[in-house]
Write an enzyme that holds these catalytic residues in place. Structure first.
Site, PDB file in Angstrom:
ATOM      1  N   GLU A 144       0.880  -1.235   0.129  1.00 20.28           N
ATOM      2  CA  GLU A 144       0.158  -0.060  -0.296  1.00 20.28           C
ATOM      3  C   GLU A 144       0.871   1.342   0.070  1.00 20.28           C
ATOM      4  O   GLU A 144       1.052   2.123   0.910  1.00 20.28           O
ATOM      5  CB  GLU A 144      -0.974  -0.036   1.127  1.00 20.28           C
ATOM      6  CG  GLU A 144      -2.047  -1.285   1.048  1.00 20.28           C
ATOM      7  CD  GLU A 144      -3.288  -0.925   1.882  1.00 20.28           C
ATOM      8  OE1 GLU A 144      -4.307  -1.431   1.628  1.00 20.28           O
ATOM      9  OE2 GLU A 144      -3.031  -0.447   3.147  1.00 20.28           O
ATOM     10  N   GLU A 246      -6.068  -6.640  -2.042  1.00 17.19           N
ATOM     11  CA  GLU A 246      -6.894  -6.870  -0.979  1.00 17.19           C
ATOM     12  C   GLU A 246      -8.155  -6.601  -0.963  1.00 17.19           C
ATOM     13  O   GLU A 246      -8.565  -5.407  -1.550  1.00 17.19           O
ATOM     14  CB  GLU A 246      -6.197  -5.903   0.053  1.00 17.19           C
ATOM     15  CG  GLU A 246      -4.773  -6.282   0.472  1.00 17.19           C
ATOM     16  CD  GLU A 246      -4.261  -5.283   1.797  1.00 17.19           C
ATOM     17  OE1 GLU A 246      -5.039  -4.636   2.339  1.00 17.19           O
ATOM     18  OE2 GLU A 246      -3.031  -5.081   1.845  1.00 17.19           O
TER      19      GLU A 246
END
Length: 367
Positions: A144, A246
């Site tokens: 991320e 995700e």
């Protein structure tokens, strides 16, 4: 055409098992990976933290995902003919848009030393995985990375430094494996403006990546229409494969406090909040979770280059002792507690470890 990835991030599995988690399918207790395999799972994703232990050796929890544990879980998955996505965080604990803490061993390094450390660490990890018979099928360089990595020097908008560190990781991968696909992963998968800016800057500086990874949590990251629009735009602009790295959806809003056996001030509570739940396109029910996954998979498959998804922590059910952080970990990240389980209502198993209907939906989906 490459097989559609039906992946699962199972990074807390060893800790869940050590804390007493048990998993069932139609009343029969079975190994989690065996159950997932029977429901179509063909890939796992495993996060890797540099050294998730305090100076006195206290494990940080949340899986304490060091290299030894990663090798154990990777081999279990590979023995079931699953693919393995290695998710390197370049931190001793969680790395995400809100924190990218430099590993303790690197805390006094300057930019050049950090670049060298990223390369050497990545290369060493890949070599050890290969030697152990647990070579990854895909590698994620950073986690991320929306706001960069290795803060403060690699914090957005320092794109030159961000790219420098990521490129060092890519070179570390390529020193061991010239062909393994490399993923670059951001959060907030419904935010097209964010992705256009970030990848616009990054691709000026680095080309050697094959996959764009997106996090998409419907209670934080916009609508499914926004996710699909962003994926289509990224595919058109950058001609890379796309994977929702995700994703999750809740199946209940019922409390699981009795399962954690924690005092109220020690519980984290649920990841979702009532004000956000009301805005979801699907209800947080068992049927809603299954319907959401059907919709997500269909949208991914419809995008040119859409390769599949990784459901985040499907087996993180509430058992005493398996939370997202302990006091030693919080001291490292400088975050406030408490550190209980905030994810149990997002899993693909109920609080007692029984497989939920969304797994059948995943199994039966055909891209």
């Amino acid at each position: 055409m490459a097989e559609f990835i039906k992946g699962m991030d199972i990074s807390t599995l060893l800790e869940e098992e050590a804390c007493g988690a048990r998993y069932f399918d139609h009343g029969e207790e079975r190994d989690l990976l065996q159950i997932l395999k029977s429901y179509g799972t063909n890939y796992v994703r495993l996060r890797l933290w540099n050294h998730p232990y305090s100076d006195d050796g206290t494990p940080y929890g949340a899986g304490t995902n060091d290299l030894d544990k990663t090798i154990i879980m990777a081999k279990r998955a590979l023995e079931l003919d699953m693919g393995f996505l290695l998710d390197i965080h370049y931190s001793d604990f969680w790395a995400d848009p809100g924190k990218q803490v430099v590993p303790k061993a690197w805390k006094d390094y300057n930019k050049e030393e950090l670049e060298r450390a990223v390369f050497e660490f990545t290369k060493e990890v890949l070599e050890k995985l290969l030697e152990s018979g647990a070579a990854p099928t895909m590698v994620q360089v950073g986690n991320e990375l929306t706001n960069g990595l290795l803060w403060p020097t690699g914090k957005k908008p320092a794109y030159d430094t961000i790219a420098c560190y990521i490129s060092a990781g890519i070179r570390g991968v390529r020193a061991v494996d010239k062909n393994v696909p490399i993923m670059i992963h951001l959060d907030n998968g419904g935010n097209n403006e964010l992705y256009r800016e970030w990848f616009g800057e990054f691709t000026k500086r680095e080309k050697d990546f094959q996959v764009i990874g997106l996090s998409y949590y419907p209670f934080w990251h916009g609508t499914l229409d926004e996710l699909e629009f962003n994926m289509r735009d990224m595919a058109k602009r950058y001609h890379r494969e796309l994977i929702v790295a995700e994703v999750s959806m809740g199946f209940t809003m019922e409390s699981y406090a009795e399962y954690e056996k924690l005092a109220p001030d020690q519980r984290k509570g649920m990841a979702t909040k009532p004000g956000l739940v009301e805005k979801l396109q699907y209800p947080m029910t068992r049927a809603g979770q299954a319907d959401f996954m059907q919709d997500v998979m269909g949208r991914i498959a419809s995008v040119p280059g859409g390769r599949g998804f990784f459901y985040w922590e499907p087996g993180w059910i509430p058992v005493p002792g398996c939370g997202w952080a302990n006091d030693a970990a919080l001291a490292y990240t400088k975050e406030a507690g408490p550190g209980g389980n905030e994810w149990a209502n997002q899993a693909l198993f109920d609080f007692d470890g029984n497989a939920l209907p969304a797994l059948k939906t995943i199994r039966d989906f055909s891209a």
